[in-house]
Design an enzyme around this catalytic site. Structure first.
Site, PDB file in Angstrom:
ATOM      1  N   TYR A  62       0.820  -1.224   0.000  1.00 15.57           N
ATOM      2  CA  TYR A  62       0.000   0.000   0.000  1.00 15.57           C
ATOM      3  C   TYR A  62       0.851   1.270   0.000  1.00 15.57           C
ATOM      4  CZ  TYR A  62      -4.097  -2.806  -0.042  1.00 15.57           C
ATOM      5  OH  TYR A  62      -5.051  -3.707  -0.456  1.00 15.57           O
ATOM      6  N   HIS A 115     -14.444   0.951  -0.939  1.00 18.41           N
ATOM      7  CA  HIS A 115     -13.348   0.028  -0.620  1.00 18.41           C
ATOM      8  C   HIS A 115     -12.232   0.705   0.165  1.00 18.41           C
ATOM      9  CE1 HIS A 115     -14.588  -2.804  -4.150  1.00 18.41           C
ATOM     10  NE2 HIS A 115     -15.359  -2.922  -3.108  1.00 18.41           N
ATOM     11  N   SER A 186     -14.638  -4.358 -13.968  1.00 17.57           N
ATOM     12  CA  SER A 186     -14.814  -5.637 -14.666  1.00 17.57           C
ATOM     13  C   SER A 186     -16.065  -6.389 -14.204  1.00 17.57           C
ATOM     14  CB  SER A 186     -13.589  -6.528 -14.426  1.00 17.57           C
ATOM     15  OG  SER A 186     -13.434  -6.751 -13.032  1.00 17.57           O
TER      16      SER A 186
HETATM   17  N1  APR Z   1     -11.456   3.412 -19.468  1.00 14.44           N
HETATM   18  C1  APR Z   1     -12.467   2.677 -18.944  1.00 14.44           C
HETATM   19  N2  APR Z   1     -12.327   1.402 -18.494  1.00 14.44           N
HETATM   20  C2  APR Z   1     -11.093   0.858 -18.592  1.00 14.44           C
HETATM   21  C3  APR Z   1      -9.983   1.558 -19.123  1.00 14.44           C
HETATM   22  C4  APR Z   1     -10.196   2.887 -19.574  1.00 14.44           C
HETATM   23  N3  APR Z   1      -9.205   3.622 -20.100  1.00 14.44           N
HETATM   24  N4  APR Z   1      -8.896   0.718 -19.080  1.00 14.44           N
HETATM   25  C5  APR Z   1      -9.330  -0.450 -18.546  1.00 14.44           C
HETATM   26  N5  APR Z   1     -10.645  -0.371 -18.255  1.00 14.44           N
HETATM   27  C6  APR Z   1     -11.515  -1.388 -17.676  1.00 14.44           C
HETATM   28  C7  APR Z   1     -11.122  -2.804 -17.988  1.00 14.44           C
HETATM   29  O1  APR Z   1     -11.715  -3.209 -19.219  1.00 14.44           O
HETATM   30  C8  APR Z   1     -11.724  -3.571 -16.813  1.00 14.44           C
HETATM   31  O2  APR Z   1     -13.039  -3.987 -17.114  1.00 14.44           O
HETATM   32  O3  APR Z   1     -11.412  -1.278 -16.275  1.00 14.44           O
HETATM   33  C9  APR Z   1     -11.779  -2.540 -15.698  1.00 14.44           C
HETATM   34  C10 APR Z   1     -10.840  -2.829 -14.551  1.00 14.44           C
HETATM   35  O4  APR Z   1     -11.259  -4.022 -13.954  1.00 14.44           O
HETATM   36  P1  APR Z   1     -10.484  -4.524 -12.644  1.00 14.44           P
HETATM   37  O5  APR Z   1      -8.996  -4.477 -12.913  1.00 14.44           O
HETATM   38  O6  APR Z   1     -11.127  -5.811 -12.247  1.00 14.44           O
HETATM   39  O7  APR Z   1     -10.771  -3.408 -11.555  1.00 14.44           O
HETATM   40  P2  APR Z   1     -12.119  -3.201 -10.734  1.00 14.44           P
HETATM   41  O8  APR Z   1     -13.292  -3.711 -11.504  1.00 14.44           O
HETATM   42  O9  APR Z   1     -12.142  -1.771 -10.312  1.00 14.44           O
HETATM   43  O10 APR Z   1     -11.882  -4.136  -9.446  1.00 14.44           O
HETATM   44  C11 APR Z   1     -12.895  -4.081  -8.460  1.00 14.44           C
HETATM   45  O11 APR Z   1     -11.572  -5.553  -7.073  1.00 14.44           O
HETATM   46  O12 APR Z   1      -9.458  -6.076  -6.443  1.00 14.44           O
HETATM   47  C12 APR Z   1     -10.624  -5.482  -6.021  1.00 14.44           C
HETATM   48  O13 APR Z   1     -10.863  -3.801  -4.412  1.00 14.44           O
HETATM   49  C13 APR Z   1     -10.377  -4.031  -5.699  1.00 14.44           C
HETATM   50  O14 APR Z   1     -11.808  -2.140  -6.146  1.00 14.44           O
HETATM   51  C14 APR Z   1     -11.213  -3.289  -6.725  1.00 14.44           C
HETATM   52  C15 APR Z   1     -12.270  -4.312  -7.119  1.00 14.44           C
END
Ligand code: APR
Ligand code: ZN
Length: 240
Positions: A62, A115, A186
């Protein structure tokens, strides 16, 4: 033809953002092939057991993210949401899964971090003391401060297996929303991935913005494929 979403004077807008909205600010997402979880096992840095077993590794992870976050700047997607909030006022609510402060730094005010927040620390023994502002990038566990109860401070981050923050307010805002906009997530983590289903249940329009379809894509009435920083600035049309 650029897509637009109409917002009428009766609309109440609930926005959920994920790591994707900060991608164009240079912050890594979690599940991309070079994402945060590619380099670290969740169970080693983001669970209550990890905190008990190896607090030094948790703080190393972190602290690294604090340093990255401090370097990052808000991108046009963050500013577009802050502008929409200025136009809608109390008819706008933003829930972010992100722990960076790019929404605040772009002007968003009506938001919650479900979160947690990188820029805060709290009692590692959950004694009830509130989180405190803390942007320190710790170089060793020995540098980390103590709570008034004597426990070591921990990052104010919701670990896997812990309950997200502000869920009562989030549910109340979803119940009032006529339009839910989900950006850059995602759809793989609950309860955030179920918000779109809750909104659909009471007839809200549901829009997703991101470069690839999320896991819960079928729940959206509208999917706008593209990068948030490119799509959001021109997305909202109408009287607001
Ligand atoms: N603009 C919009 N979306 C984007 C971009 C962009 N430029 N680049 C990537 N993405 C999308 C990807 O397609 C993906 O669907 O952002 C998403 C990121 O997904 P994750 O990496 O799974 O992140 P997130 O969904 O925020 O994770 C949720 O999981 O690990 C835990 O606590 C953590 O808050 C997090 C939670
Ligand atoms: Zn304490």
């Amino acid at each position: 033809m650029t897509e637009t979403i109409s917002i009428s004077a009766n609309d109440r807008v609930f926005v959920l953002t994920g790591a994707g909205i900060s991608a164009e600010s240079g912050l890594p997402t979690f599940r991309a092939s070079d994402g945060l979880w590619a380099g670290h096992a969740i169970e080693d840095v983001c669970t209550p057991e990890a905190w008990q077993r190896n607090p030094a590794l948790v703080w190393e992870f972190y602290s690294q993210r604090r340093a990255q976050g401090a370097e990052a700047q808000p991108n046009p997607a963050h500013y577009a949401l802050a502008d929409l909030e200025r136009r809608l006022g109390e008819r706008f609510f933003l829930c972010t899964q992100n722990v960076d402060d790019l929404h605040e730094r772009s002007g968003s005010v009506r938001l919650v971090h479900m979160h947690g927040e990188l820029a805060k620390s709290r009692c590692g023994d959950e004694c009830g003391e509130p989180p405190v502002e803390d942007r320190t990038v710790y170089k060793s566990l020995g540098e980390v401060g103590r709570c008034s109860c004597g426990a070591r401070m921990r990052p104010h981050i919701v670990f896997f297996g812990e309950i997200p923050l502000e869920m009562g307010r989030i549910e109340a805002e979803i119940d009032k929303a006529t339009l839910m906009l989900v950006v850059g997530t995602s759809g793989s983590v609950y309860p955030a991935a179920s918000f779109v289903h809750w909104a659909r249940q009471h007839g809200a329009r549901t829009v997703y913005v991101g470069p690839e379809k999320p896991l819960n894509a079928s729940a959206f009435t509208h999917v706008v494929e593209g990068k948030a920083g490119e799509v959001l600035p021109g997305l909202f049309q109408g009287t607001c």
